[in-house]
Motif scaffolding. Structure first.
Motif, PDB file in Angstrom:
ATOM      1  N   UNK A 183       0.988  -1.370   0.161  1.00 30.30           N
ATOM      2  CA  UNK A 183       0.112   0.046   0.097  1.00 30.30           C
ATOM      3  C   UNK A 183       0.714   1.294   0.024  1.00 30.30           C
ATOM      4  N   UNK A 184       2.049   1.198   0.490  1.00 32.82           N
ATOM      5  CA  UNK A 184       2.927   2.240   0.746  1.00 32.82           C
ATOM      6  C   UNK A 184       3.762   2.725  -0.707  1.00 32.82           C
ATOM      7  N   UNK A 185       3.299   1.691  -1.644  1.00 33.13           N
ATOM      8  CA  UNK A 185       4.059   1.756  -2.989  1.00 33.13           C
ATOM      9  C   UNK A 185       5.666   1.355  -2.923  1.00 33.13           C
ATOM     10  N   UNK A 186       6.042   0.472  -1.937  1.00 34.46           N
ATOM     11  CA  UNK A 186       7.358  -0.023  -2.058  1.00 34.46           C
ATOM     12  C   UNK A 186       7.872  -1.207  -2.854  1.00 34.46           C
ATOM     13  N   UNK A 187       6.795  -1.459  -3.665  1.00 32.33           N
ATOM     14  CA  UNK A 187       6.946  -2.557  -4.806  1.00 32.33           C
ATOM     15  C   UNK A 187       7.771  -3.604  -4.089  1.00 32.33           C
ATOM     16  N   UNK A 188       7.362  -4.321  -2.886  1.00 33.90           N
ATOM     17  CA  UNK A 188       8.545  -5.375  -2.195  1.00 33.90           C
ATOM     18  C   UNK A 188       8.433  -6.592  -3.267  1.00 33.90           C
ATOM     19  N   UNK A 189       9.413  -7.432  -3.178  1.00 34.83           N
ATOM     20  CA  UNK A 189       9.402  -8.962  -3.821  1.00 34.83           C
ATOM     21  C   UNK A 189       8.841  -9.554  -2.561  1.00 34.83           C
ATOM     22  N   UNK A 190       7.816 -10.377  -2.870  1.00 34.88           N
ATOM     23  CA  UNK A 190       7.149 -11.346  -1.728  1.00 34.88           C
ATOM     24  C   UNK A 190       7.009 -12.549  -2.173  1.00 34.88           C
ATOM     25  N   UNK A 191       7.519 -13.578  -1.246  1.00 32.24           N
ATOM     26  CA  UNK A 191       7.555 -15.066  -1.270  1.00 32.24           C
ATOM     27  C   UNK A 191       6.214 -15.344  -0.775  1.00 32.24           C
ATOM     28  N   UNK A 192       5.717 -16.508  -1.329  1.00 25.20           N
ATOM     29  CA  UNK A 192       4.595 -17.058  -1.037  1.00 25.20           C
ATOM     30  C   UNK A 192       4.069 -16.829   0.653  1.00 25.20           C
ATOM     31  N   UNK A 193       5.001 -17.398   1.306  1.00 28.18           N
ATOM     32  CA  UNK A 193       4.925 -17.237   2.780  1.00 28.18           C
ATOM     33  C   UNK A 193       4.799 -15.691   3.354  1.00 28.18           C
ATOM     34  N   UNK A 194       5.589 -14.864   2.523  1.00 27.61           N
ATOM     35  CA  UNK A 194       5.280 -13.532   3.125  1.00 27.61           C
ATOM     36  C   UNK A 194       4.165 -12.828   2.900  1.00 27.61           C
ATOM     37  N   UNK A 195       3.376 -13.502   1.988  1.00 23.49           N
ATOM     38  CA  UNK A 195       2.166 -12.855   1.505  1.00 23.49           C
ATOM     39  C   UNK A 195       0.784 -13.251   2.430  1.00 23.49           C
ATOM     40  N   UNK A 196       0.767 -14.447   2.776  1.00 27.13           N
ATOM     41  CA  UNK A 196      -0.336 -15.126   3.414  1.00 27.13           C
ATOM     42  C   UNK A 196       0.076 -16.145   4.543  1.00 27.13           C
ATOM     43  N   UNK A 197      -0.584 -16.071   5.664  1.00 30.00           N
ATOM     44  CA  UNK A 197      -0.694 -17.354   6.663  1.00 30.00           C
ATOM     45  C   UNK A 197      -2.250 -18.031   6.498  1.00 30.00           C
ATOM     46  N   UNK A 198      -1.882 -19.255   6.952  1.00 29.52           N
ATOM     47  CA  UNK A 198      -3.126 -20.153   6.984  1.00 29.52           C
ATOM     48  C   UNK A 198      -3.484 -20.708   8.455  1.00 29.52           C
ATOM     49  N   UNK A 199      -4.594 -20.123   8.842  1.00 28.78           N
ATOM     50  CA  UNK A 199      -5.240 -20.725  10.141  1.00 28.78           C
ATOM     51  C   UNK A 199      -6.320 -21.870   9.853  1.00 28.78           C
ATOM     52  N   UNK A 200      -6.147 -22.954  10.529  1.00 29.91           N
ATOM     53  CA  UNK A 200      -6.798 -24.212  10.390  1.00 29.91           C
ATOM     54  C   UNK A 200      -7.445 -24.307  11.975  1.00 29.91           C
ATOM     55  N   UNK A 201      -8.953 -24.489  11.655  1.00 27.93           N
ATOM     56  CA  UNK A 201      -9.796 -24.938  12.862  1.00 27.93           C
ATOM     57  C   UNK A 201     -10.327 -26.101  12.501  1.00 27.93           C
ATOM     58  N   UNK A 202      -9.984 -27.239  13.509  1.00 23.15           N
ATOM     59  CA  UNK A 202      -9.979 -28.704  13.131  1.00 23.15           C
ATOM     60  C   UNK A 202     -10.771 -29.406  14.307  1.00 23.15           C
ATOM     61  N   UNK A 203     -11.815 -30.067  13.738  1.00 23.87           N
ATOM     62  CA  UNK A 203     -12.408 -31.140  14.786  1.00 23.87           C
ATOM     63  C   UNK A 203     -12.112 -32.421  14.575  1.00 23.87           C
ATOM     64  N   UNK A 204     -11.525 -33.048  15.678  1.00 29.70           N
ATOM     65  CA  UNK A 204     -10.875 -34.476  15.403  1.00 29.70           C
ATOM     66  C   UNK A 204     -11.625 -35.541  15.848  1.00 29.70           C
ATOM     67  N   UNK A 205     -11.712 -36.568  15.445  1.00 31.55           N
ATOM     68  CA  UNK A 205     -12.212 -37.813  16.095  1.00 31.55           C
ATOM     69  C   UNK A 205     -11.651 -37.891  17.419  1.00 31.55           C
ATOM     70  N   UNK A 206     -12.602 -38.457  18.420  1.00 30.09           N
ATOM     71  CA  UNK A 206     -12.140 -38.895  19.817  1.00 30.09           C
ATOM     72  C   UNK A 206     -11.189 -39.896  19.765  1.00 30.09           C
ATOM     73  N   UNK A 207     -10.030 -39.391  20.350  1.00 28.34           N
ATOM     74  CA  UNK A 207      -8.677 -40.264  20.374  1.00 28.34           C
ATOM     75  C   UNK A 207      -8.001 -40.334  19.276  1.00 28.34           C
ATOM     76  N   UNK A 208      -8.180 -39.381  18.334  1.00 28.84           N
ATOM     77  CA  UNK A 208      -7.250 -39.182  17.339  1.00 28.84           C
ATOM     78  C   UNK A 208      -5.842 -38.718  17.788  1.00 28.84           C
TER      79      UNK A 208
END
Lengths: 326, 326
Positions: A183-208
């Motif tokens: 947004x500041x117009x810095x034109x950075x080079x960004x890797x996949x990891x630098x652009x997004x994170x992933x948050x996972x909410x998981x329901x597991x089977x009992x005892x998994x």
């Protein structure tokens, strides 16, 4: 002119289109077409349900058929097949296969003298339009696309396929520092990891084995291994209470400069959506209106959002559009 | 195809167009046309300068003439006059007079089998497009336009006309609380005063009555009386050092909902521009490309951004556009 709409496929997207068509003053919903037994399909609005096979006999009853199938296996077959009989709209989003899909659909639509609009929605679709407008205005620049914060249905499905997982929701989240630099117009080079994170909410089977599930998620190639991923185990009740919706959004940010570099310009188009399928369904519906108008004027063949003058999306006249929006 | 461009009028906007045309790989700048004595006009790029009268003999040398005059008195005459001989593009922005301007230009362009694109720029222009797209996708919603922070040349000029004022810069500034409420989807009703404030930096003559100048500014109808306005007196040196540029920008924010109100969606298009005339000039240049392509296909008459498929703005082919931007 009333545009008569059919919807083929009745998952989340089909339901979003149903709502949008019912709200449009200039449209009539002819029916939902399903590959399931019509008696088993209950529609939200009470719209009539037909078997997909009935479409063969209804070419005169429908002006535009909106195709709500998936890009992996449904649309590559469905869109050319139905473009041979109807004006159609799809949301095909497998980027690498667009040239092949475009060619197949274009051939079918031209032979049948129909219009087929492919790859509509918000990305591809509105985000694509914003990339094109920005590059056309300022040739010297770079576009960045951030998705989220929002639920990725593909990534949620991928987690659900892991042994011991009952249900899951995956949120794609842009990295705030990356967003700010762009947004500041810095034109950075960004890797996949630098652009997004992933948050996972998981329901597991009992005892998994939770440690194993977490490891399998984080190391999953293409989906998670290139990202900083967090995994939080929750109960089914928590998932229903806090993660029932399908919010999404994102931004296309273009950072460009004048020819001699003396001035910088930042263009941003961003979306904050409570419901991804409802918003996407609304876009497909607007492009269905355009498809009907274009075909009524005698045009045919495959089109994307790039090829359609914006006024075709509106139910208003040119004069009204200039008065209200110019 | 190389598009040969003429520029009529050589103020800030004309200079912005000159830069953009020189940077376009598919364009050639034929020359600058001026109502002043050509010998008195020095161009930034060394482009050739002609008298506006020479245009009569150059209809075969120019594909699109970009009209860089003002909306108040120049364009209402200029655009129909030159649309009778050339494909033209203008930035006409007197909203109430658009129907009349459109009709006059349409008649001239149709008779001459030319394309005339009117009211391009960022507002009207890109902001208009974003209002149209948003309303077409989500009929149940409301658009808000905020301008700034940026220099309003019209308001700066109005201050300069006050007795005792040597020079002035007026910044239009959106009210942060209003912006935030709109971005949150609260759909507030906002008065003129609640949306924008006006900051004035004024250089006064030595010995001028500063209190009177401040009062005249703040009470000026249409320009300032409906706004919270601040006036700061500065020296000519300060003005040159801190207020030499013409930055601008703003946002179109659309807040809509799905048909049954169950989900809300916020769409925002925003611009942060170092140079208003250079960015506007780049937009006019992209629409000049579209005008040339449309006319080469046989189309004629008056168009706005609403009537032009986005792909026409790009120098790339349909295939390249789908590959790079879809």
């Amino acid at each position: 002119m009333t545009t008569r709409i059919g919807i083929l496929g009745y998952g989340n997207l089909g339901k979003g289109v149903e709502k949008a068509v019912n709200a449009a003053p200039d449209m009539e919903l002819v029916g939902i077409f399903s590959r399931r037994n019509p008696a088993d399909v209950k529609t939200v609005s009470g719209a009539k349900v037909y078997s997909a096979n009935d479409l063969d006999n209804m070419t005169d009853d429908i002006d535009v058929l909106i195709l709500c199938g998936g890009s992996a296996t449904d649309l590559p077959v469905m869109t050319p097949k139905y473009a041979a009989k109807f004006n159609v709209v799809d949301s095909f989003d497998t980027h690498a296969k667009v040239p092949e899909h475009f060619a197949n659909v274009d051939k079918a639509a031209k032979e049948a003298n129909k219009i087929a609009v492919i790859s509509t929605g918000w990305d591809p679709g509105m985000f694509s339009l914003n990339r094109l407008y920005a590059h056309s205005i300022l040739p010297d620049g770079k576009d960045y696309t951030f998705w989220g914060r929002g639920v990725s249905q593909g990534h949620s499905d991928a987690i659900r396929r892991i042994e011991g997982v009952v249900d899951a929701r995956q949120y794609t989240v842009p990295v705030p520092a990356a967003l700010e630099a762009v947004r500041n117009g810095e034109n950075p080079e960004l890797t996949t990891r630098q652009k997004h994170t992933r948050e996972c909410y998981v329901v597991a089977e009992e005892g998994a084995d939770l440690a194993r599930i977490e490891k399998e998620i984080k190391e999953m190639p293409n989906y998670f291994s290139d990202y900083d991923t967090t995994v939080t185990f929750i109960t089914e009740e928590e998932l229903l209470a806090n993660h029932a919706g399908l919010p999404h959004g994102g931004s296309v940010i273009y950072s460009g400069q004048s020819a001699d570099g003396s001035s910088k310009h930042v263009i941003e188009y961003s979306l904050k959506l409570d419901s991804n399928p409802e918003f996407t369904g609304s876009i497909l519906t607007a492009f269905a209106r355009a498809a009907a108008k274009l075909n009524a004027e005698g045009a045919n063949g495959c089109k994307t959002a790039f090829d359609i003058a914006p006024a075709y999306l509106s139910p208003l006249s040119g004069e009204e559009i200039r008065h209200q929006y110019l």
